[in-house]
Design an enzyme around this catalytic site. Structure first.
Site, short mmCIF file in Angstrom:
data_model
loop_
_atom_site.label_atom_id
_atom_site.label_comp_id
_atom_site.label_asym_id
_atom_site.label_seq_id
_atom_site.Cartn_x
_atom_site.Cartn_y
_atom_site.Cartn_z
N THR A 79 1.01 -1.21 0.06
CA THR A 79 -0.14 -0.02 0.15
C THR A 79 1.01 1.49 -0.01
O THR A 79 1.89 1.39 0.82
CB THR A 79 -1.08 0.15 1.26
OG1 THR A 79 -0.15 -0.06 2.34
CG2 THR A 79 -1.91 -1.09 1.20
N CYS A 80 0.33 2.23 -0.67
CA CYS A 80 1.29 3.55 -0.78
C CYS A 80 1.10 4.25 0.55
O CYS A 80 0.10 4.33 1.02
CB CYS A 80 0.62 4.35 -1.84
SG CYS A 80 1.66 6.13 -1.89
N VAL A 81 2.30 4.27 1.21
CA VAL A 81 2.32 4.62 2.77
C VAL A 81 1.73 5.96 2.71
O VAL A 81 0.89 6.15 3.81
CB VAL A 81 3.53 4.77 3.38
CG1 VAL A 81 4.71 5.75 2.60
CG2 VAL A 81 3.70 4.81 4.87
#
Length: 130
Positions: A79-81
């Site tokens: 997941t894109c942080v």
């Protein structure tokens, strides 16, 4: 010819067809003998990585399906942080760093930066966005 793939999922776990279509595509490409290296969840797609989604009994549990796919085929689920933090999907490490008392990133998912996506775009044969 076997190809390597990364999928980019922008759609939420529920409420759009995007994430489910990506999952079905992932199953199909693996069945054809290709390699799915990673799935990068971006924008609302980060909700796929929440451990707190509870679908109705008669609905497909997409988060668990991603987890099973990852376990069976060694697929990285990232997941894109930045997008995840904005949407309340937080890993244990990020919770500690930001002084939060809880975390909710589902098992099997990790948080990564856009550099991970850029690397995938350079190293995989195909990157497909949903």
């Amino acid at each position: 010819m076997k190809l390597t793939y990364t999928l980019v999922v922008n759609g939420a776990v529920y409420g759009s067809q995007s994430a489910r279509s990506a999952y079905q595509f992932a199953e199909a490409l693996i069945a054809k003998g290709h390699t799915l290296v990673s799935v990068f969840f971006y924008q609302d797609g980060v909700s796929n990585g929440s451990a707190l989604t509870v679908p109705a009994n008669d609905e497909f549990d997409l988060t668990k399906a991603w987890q099973k796919l990852s376990e069976m085929h060694a697929v990285r689920l990232e997941t894109c942080v930045a997008a995840a933090l904005r949407r309340g999907v937080v890993s244990q490490g990020e919770a500690t760093q930001h002084g939060l008392s809880q975390h909710n990133l589902a098992t099997g998912f990790s948080q990564a930066g856009l550099g991970s996506l850029a690397e995938a775009m350079l190293t995989q044969d195909r990157v497909v966005q949903f």
